[in-house]
Design an enzyme around this catalytic site. Sequence first.
Site, PDB file in Angstrom:
ATOM      1  N   ASP A 207      21.051 -60.010  -0.681  1.00 18.38           N
ATOM      2  CA  ASP A 207      19.860 -59.852   0.164  1.00 18.38           C
ATOM      3  C   ASP A 207      20.144 -60.081   1.640  1.00 18.38           C
ATOM      4  O   ASP A 207      19.407 -59.580   2.506  1.00 18.38           O
ATOM      5  CB  ASP A 207      18.771 -60.833  -0.285  1.00 18.38           C
TER       6      ASP A 207
ATOM      7  N   THR B 189      24.992 -69.547   1.961  1.00 20.36           N
ATOM      8  CA  THR B 189      24.711 -68.551   3.000  1.00 20.36           C
ATOM      9  C   THR B 189      24.372 -69.368   4.232  1.00 20.36           C
ATOM     10  O   THR B 189      24.027 -70.536   4.116  1.00 20.36           O
ATOM     11  CB  THR B 189      23.486 -67.685   2.595  1.00 20.36           C
TER      12      THR B 189
ATOM     13  N   ARG C 237      29.211 -55.449  -4.772  1.00 18.31           N
ATOM     14  CA  ARG C 237      27.855 -56.007  -4.799  1.00 18.31           C
ATOM     15  C   ARG C 237      27.384 -56.407  -3.394  1.00 18.31           C
ATOM     16  O   ARG C 237      28.100 -57.051  -2.636  1.00 18.31           O
ATOM     17  CB  ARG C 237      27.840 -57.220  -5.729  1.00 18.31           C
TER      18      ARG C 237
ATOM     19  N   THR D  14      18.044 -67.741   1.597  1.00 14.16           N
ATOM     20  CA  THR D  14      19.264 -68.073   0.865  1.00 14.16           C
ATOM     21  C   THR D  14      18.896 -68.279  -0.597  1.00 14.16           C
ATOM     22  O   THR D  14      17.870 -68.879  -0.899  1.00 14.16           O
ATOM     23  CB  THR D  14      19.947 -69.333   1.417  1.00 14.16           C
TER      24      THR D  14
HETATM   25  N1  ASP Z   1      21.624 -64.823  -0.943  1.00 13.21           N
HETATM   26  C1  ASP Z   1      23.047 -64.762  -1.020  1.00 13.21           C
HETATM   27  C2  ASP Z   1      23.429 -63.588  -1.860  1.00 13.21           C
HETATM   28  O1  ASP Z   1      22.807 -63.356  -2.868  1.00 13.21           O
HETATM   29  C3  ASP Z   1      23.674 -65.980  -1.565  1.00 13.21           C
HETATM   30  C4  ASP Z   1      23.039 -67.278  -1.140  1.00 13.21           C
HETATM   31  O2  ASP Z   1      22.262 -67.337  -0.227  1.00 13.21           O
HETATM   32  O3  ASP Z   1      23.308 -68.307  -1.739  1.00 13.21           O
HETATM   33  O4  ASP Z   1      24.379 -62.927  -1.537  1.00 13.21           O
END
Ligand code: ASP
Length: 332
Positions: free
Chosen positions: A230, A199, A227, A250
């Site tokens: 966050d 992210t 899906r 993240t």
């Molecule tokens: N938080 C992000 C998600 O769950 C993925 C990530 O930050 O690695 O979509």
Amino acid sequence: MFTRSLLIKLTLLISVQFFVDVNMHAQAKKPAYAIVIHGGAGVITRQNLSPEREKMYILALDSAVSIGEKILANGGTSLEAVEKTIRFMEDSPLFNAGRGAVFTNEGKNELDASIMMGSGEMAGSVAGLTNVKNPISAAIAVMTKTSHVMLAGKGAEKFCAEAGLEIVDPSYFYTEARYNALQKALKDESDNPDKKRGTVGCVALDQFGHIVAGTSTGGMTNKKFGRVGDAPIIGAGTYANDASCGVSCTGHGEFFIRHTVARNVAAMMEYAGKSCQEAASYIIHEELKKVKGEGGLIALDKDGNVVMEFNSEGMYRAYAKPGEKVIKIFND
Ligand code: ASP
């Protein structure tokens, strides 16, 4: 011989001087501006990142943080700094956001992003975009051009086209590395979810004292059924309040949603008087660790203190203040 009144005067003088010194020190410590970024947290170790790729990431992080820093140094707003910095990271295939986004179970790229301004509780977010080149700009458009906070899917795409945002063919988001990662994940569903994430995020404090936080992501490789993670959820992946701090997260999004991580950092500062560092450390290392919620966050408080905290092996991250720049990847 000192008289009693002379002694009292001397004590008073020393106390006043001490007060002035302490205050000047505190003021000198508050930078004119500050910016912090992340490019995702996860299994990032020296063993699995070649020196060539490490160099590429360092360069990309340096370029990204420098874009925002230049805007802030020239008196630009934190909103502009966050947007331009994140757009750069979205355009880079190195990060899981925009071009370089991971693939869903159906072999598509579905992008999420959000933005929040600490000054007026303004926020915007988008989820499940498949054809908008820069989702962070879409989130800003939702914030500035609608009375809503969040738009998703086809409706969000229609709005983005009408708002004049750059629309691309979905194939723009294809990168071989991410496609191969999906093929691997499809073969082995038990594959560690930490290898399939990433992210980008940015928090900036401008010379007017305003904090803005933004986050943009492709989500998790092999994610299913529309899906949403966050990153586009205000209070989970992104939060900002000029009175406390700005946060971008993240990690394994489902945990960050359940634990309203970004808002909780600010709430611990506002309600419990914790420092930004104390709040972030508690949530990342105590609360999330207990439930095996892996990931990290970046934050900036109203005094320009930078926090970069994670419970995974590494996190692509950098920050800049006047005369100071730090870029890091590993847990050291
Ligand atoms: N938080 C992000 C998600 O769950 C993925 C990530 O930050 O690695 O979509």
